[in-house]
Design an enzyme around this catalytic site. Structure first.
Site, PDB file in Angstrom:
ATOM      1  N   PRO A  11       0.787  -1.233   0.000  1.00 56.23           N
ATOM      2  CA  PRO A  11       0.000   0.000   0.000  1.00 56.23           C
ATOM      3  C   PRO A  11       0.821   1.286   0.000  1.00 56.23           C
ATOM      4  O   PRO A  11       1.870   1.370   0.630  1.00 56.23           O
ATOM      5  CB  PRO A  11      -0.826  -0.108   1.292  1.00 56.23           C
ATOM      6  CG  PRO A  11      -0.104  -1.107   2.127  1.00 56.23           C
ATOM      7  CD  PRO A  11       0.538  -2.066   1.177  1.00 56.23           C
ATOM      8  N   ASN A  12       0.297   2.238  -0.722  1.00 55.13           N
ATOM      9  CA  ASN A  12       0.802   3.606  -0.835  1.00 55.13           C
ATOM     10  C   ASN A  12       2.037   3.753  -1.715  1.00 55.13           C
ATOM     11  O   ASN A  12       2.463   4.868  -2.010  1.00 55.13           O
ATOM     12  CB  ASN A  12       1.070   4.231   0.555  1.00 55.13           C
ATOM     13  CG  ASN A  12      -0.198   4.389   1.351  1.00 55.13           C
ATOM     14  OD1 ASN A  12      -1.163   4.970   0.866  1.00 55.13           O
ATOM     15  ND2 ASN A  12      -0.227   3.856   2.560  1.00 55.13           N
ATOM     16  N   ARG A  19       5.245  12.310  -3.294  1.00 51.31           N
ATOM     17  CA  ARG A  19       5.277  12.812  -1.921  1.00 51.31           C
ATOM     18  C   ARG A  19       6.457  12.187  -1.182  1.00 51.31           C
ATOM     19  O   ARG A  19       6.958  11.154  -1.564  1.00 51.31           O
ATOM     20  CB  ARG A  19       3.992  12.453  -1.172  1.00 51.31           C
ATOM     21  CG  ARG A  19       2.742  13.062  -1.757  1.00 51.31           C
ATOM     22  CD  ARG A  19       1.568  12.948  -0.809  1.00 51.31           C
ATOM     23  NE  ARG A  19       0.371  13.541  -1.405  1.00 51.31           N
ATOM     24  CZ  ARG A  19      -0.454  12.883  -2.204  1.00 51.31           C
ATOM     25  NH1 ARG A  19      -0.218  11.628  -2.492  1.00 51.31           N
ATOM     26  NH2 ARG A  19      -1.503  13.472  -2.721  1.00 51.31           N
ATOM     27  N   TYR A  24      11.512   8.486   0.414  1.00 45.94           N
ATOM     28  CA  TYR A  24      11.314   7.429  -0.575  1.00 45.94           C
ATOM     29  C   TYR A  24      11.892   7.730  -1.957  1.00 45.94           C
ATOM     30  O   TYR A  24      11.783   6.906  -2.867  1.00 45.94           O
ATOM     31  CB  TYR A  24       9.818   7.113  -0.696  1.00 45.94           C
ATOM     32  CG  TYR A  24       9.228   6.607   0.601  1.00 45.94           C
ATOM     33  CD1 TYR A  24       9.700   5.442   1.178  1.00 45.94           C
ATOM     34  CD2 TYR A  24       8.218   7.303   1.259  1.00 45.94           C
ATOM     35  CE1 TYR A  24       9.184   4.969   2.377  1.00 45.94           C
ATOM     36  CE2 TYR A  24       7.683   6.838   2.454  1.00 45.94           C
ATOM     37  CZ  TYR A  24       8.173   5.677   3.006  1.00 45.94           C
ATOM     38  OH  TYR A  24       7.655   5.207   4.189  1.00 45.94           O
ATOM     39  N   ASN A  76       7.860  -5.817  -1.672  1.00 43.88           N
ATOM     40  CA  ASN A  76       7.892  -4.731  -0.694  1.00 43.88           C
ATOM     41  C   ASN A  76       6.488  -4.677  -0.088  1.00 43.88           C
ATOM     42  O   ASN A  76       5.571  -4.120  -0.693  1.00 43.88           O
ATOM     43  CB  ASN A  76       8.250  -3.396  -1.343  1.00 43.88           C
ATOM     44  CG  ASN A  76       8.366  -2.287  -0.296  1.00 43.88           C
ATOM     45  OD1 ASN A  76       7.933  -2.443   0.841  1.00 43.88           O
ATOM     46  ND2 ASN A  76       8.947  -1.167  -0.695  1.00 43.88           N
ATOM     47  N   ALA A  79       3.572  -0.943   4.476  1.00 43.18           N
ATOM     48  CA  ALA A  79       3.165  -0.947   5.896  1.00 43.18           C
ATOM     49  C   ALA A  79       2.706  -2.320   6.364  1.00 43.18           C
ATOM     50  O   ALA A  79       2.767  -2.617   7.567  1.00 43.18           O
ATOM     51  CB  ALA A  79       2.068   0.091   6.122  1.00 43.18           C
ATOM     52  N   GLU A 100      12.680  -9.688   0.351  1.00 48.55           N
ATOM     53  CA  GLU A 100      11.953  -8.548   0.921  1.00 48.55           C
ATOM     54  C   GLU A 100      12.770  -7.281   0.660  1.00 48.55           C
ATOM     55  O   GLU A 100      13.957  -7.244   0.967  1.00 48.55           O
ATOM     56  CB  GLU A 100      11.784  -8.783   2.425  1.00 48.55           C
ATOM     57  CG  GLU A 100      11.106  -7.642   3.164  1.00 48.55           C
ATOM     58  CD  GLU A 100      11.039  -7.908   4.681  1.00 48.55           C
ATOM     59  OE1 GLU A 100      11.313  -9.060   5.119  1.00 48.55           O
ATOM     60  OE2 GLU A 100      10.728  -6.953   5.420  1.00 48.55           O
ATOM     61  N   HIS A 102      12.884  -2.967   0.958  1.00 47.63           N
ATOM     62  CA  HIS A 102      12.364  -1.685   1.452  1.00 47.63           C
ATOM     63  C   HIS A 102      13.210  -0.559   0.896  1.00 47.63           C
ATOM     64  O   HIS A 102      14.443  -0.644   0.904  1.00 47.63           O
ATOM     65  CB  HIS A 102      12.385  -1.629   2.983  1.00 47.63           C
ATOM     66  CG  HIS A 102      11.541  -2.687   3.602  1.00 47.63           C
ATOM     67  ND1 HIS A 102      10.167  -2.603   3.635  1.00 47.63           N
ATOM     68  CD2 HIS A 102      11.855  -3.886   4.153  1.00 47.63           C
ATOM     69  CE1 HIS A 102       9.684  -3.692   4.195  1.00 47.63           C
ATOM     70  NE2 HIS A 102      10.690  -4.499   4.510  1.00 47.63           N
ATOM     71  N   ARG A 109      14.417   4.095  11.423  1.00 47.73           N
ATOM     72  CA  ARG A 109      13.210   4.907  11.488  1.00 47.73           C
ATOM     73  C   ARG A 109      12.488   4.641  12.819  1.00 47.73           C
ATOM     74  O   ARG A 109      13.123   4.301  13.805  1.00 47.73           O
ATOM     75  CB  ARG A 109      12.338   4.610  10.264  1.00 47.73           C
ATOM     76  CG  ARG A 109      13.054   4.944   8.938  1.00 47.73           C
ATOM     77  CD  ARG A 109      12.167   4.738   7.745  1.00 47.73           C
ATOM     78  NE  ARG A 109      11.005   5.631   7.789  1.00 47.73           N
ATOM     79  CZ  ARG A 109       9.959   5.529   6.963  1.00 47.73           C
ATOM     80  NH1 ARG A 109       9.958   4.581   6.031  1.00 47.73           N
ATOM     81  NH2 ARG A 109       8.946   6.361   7.058  1.00 47.73           N
TER      82      ARG A 109
HETATM   83  O1  CA2 Z   1      10.807   1.720   2.962  1.00 47.37           O
HETATM   84  C1  CA2 Z   1       9.915   1.034   2.459  1.00 47.37           C
HETATM   85  O2  CA2 Z   1       9.965   0.599   1.310  1.00 47.37           O
HETATM   86  C2  CA2 Z   1       8.628   0.782   3.256  1.00 47.37           C
HETATM   87  O3  CA2 Z   1       8.198  -0.552   2.959  1.00 47.37           O
HETATM   88  C3  CA2 Z   1       7.627   1.798   2.774  1.00 47.37           C
HETATM   89  C4  CA2 Z   1       6.319   1.796   3.562  1.00 47.37           C
HETATM   90  C5  CA2 Z   1       6.583   1.845   5.057  1.00 47.37           C
HETATM   91  O4  CA2 Z   1       5.360   1.696   5.755  1.00 47.37           O
HETATM   92  C6  CA2 Z   1       7.547   0.760   5.503  1.00 47.37           C
HETATM   93  O5  CA2 Z   1       7.770   0.909   6.890  1.00 47.37           O
HETATM   94  C7  CA2 Z   1       8.851   0.879   4.747  1.00 47.37           C
HETATM   95  C8  CA2 Z   1       5.462   2.991   3.191  1.00 47.37           C
HETATM   96  C9  CA2 Z   1       5.198   3.148   1.732  1.00 47.37           C
HETATM   97  C10 CA2 Z   1       4.553   4.475   1.501  1.00 47.37           C
HETATM   98  O6  CA2 Z   1       5.041   4.995   0.288  1.00 47.37           O
HETATM   99  C11 CA2 Z   1       4.876   6.321   0.062  1.00 47.37           C
HETATM  100  C12 CA2 Z   1       5.474   6.805  -1.069  1.00 47.37           C
HETATM  101  C13 CA2 Z   1       5.379   8.139  -1.338  1.00 47.37           C
HETATM  102  C14 CA2 Z   1       4.665   8.984  -0.519  1.00 47.37           C
HETATM  103  C15 CA2 Z   1       4.058   8.481   0.605  1.00 47.37           C
HETATM  104  C16 CA2 Z   1       4.160   7.143   0.894  1.00 47.37           C
END
Ligand code: CA2
Length: 161
Positions: A11-12, A19, A24, A76, A79, A100, A102, A109
């Site tokens: 997700p996201n 953003r 990221y 990946n 969350a 896996e 990230h 973090r």
């Molecule tokens: O670092 C990673 O790849 C994560 O899997 C990304 C997740 C986070 O919850 C993990 O702890 C680590 C969040 C992805 C959200 O992606 C976004 C991308 C752009 C703007 C906002 C969120």
């Protein structure tokens, strides 16, 4: 030897590039997926990407991997890394090797990001290297498939932690 590798984004991650570039990066998910598809096809592999914001959709997709002839998954879980026993169970059920990935280093973090429901099932874990992490995972997956593949991911964890 399977020549199909799936990349699965949680997700996201569809928001990448729009953003939070400080965490990221600036690459979009479409750019990352296109790079992986090209990198794979240059080496004779089909790399197919999937993203969903829905836990059940990710599980449904993973369940179809064996019938689709997938040899390796790059995942990946976003969350869901820190929350989803259901997604973990799906990975264990299909018993396909996965790495896996990230984008960020989850260990530098917030404390709640330090635990993953996937790492003890994964062949390997890459965190903190941005989009390069996906590319490195893909290279490792290709090498593993060419070498005959690693032992399939264990069906159940012995990790009591
Ligand atoms: O670092 C990673 O790849 C994560 O899997 C990304 C997740 C986070 O919850 C993990 O702890 C680590 C969040 C992805 C959200 O992606 C976004 C991308 C752009 C703007 C906002 C969120």
């Amino acid at each position: 030897m399977s020549k199909t590798i799936w990349v699965i984004h949680g997700p996201n991650l569809n928001l990448l590039g729009s953003r939070e570039p400080g965490i990221y990066g600036t690459a979009t998910l479409a750019q990352i997926d296109a790079d992986l598809a090209k990198f794979g096809s240059d080496q004779g592999f089909s790399v197919e990407s999937f993203q969903s914001n829905h836990e059940g959709a990710l599980i449904d997709h993973i369940q179809t991997a064996p019938a689709a002839g997938v040899g390796f998954i790059i995942l990946n879980p976003a969350a869901y890394t820190h929350t989803s026993v259901a997604l973990r169970d799906a990975l264990a059920a299909v018993a396909l090797p996965f790495i896996e990935v990230h984008l960020s280093n989850i260990h530098r973090r917030e404390p709640f990001r330090r635990h993953s429901y996937f790492s003890d099932l994964a062949v390997g874990v890459i965190a903190g290297l941005g989009p390069s992490g996906y590319r490195l995972a893909l290279q490792a997956a290709i090498e593993s498939l060419r070498a005959g593949g690693p032992a399939a991911a264990p069906a159940a964890s012995t990790n009591k932690g």
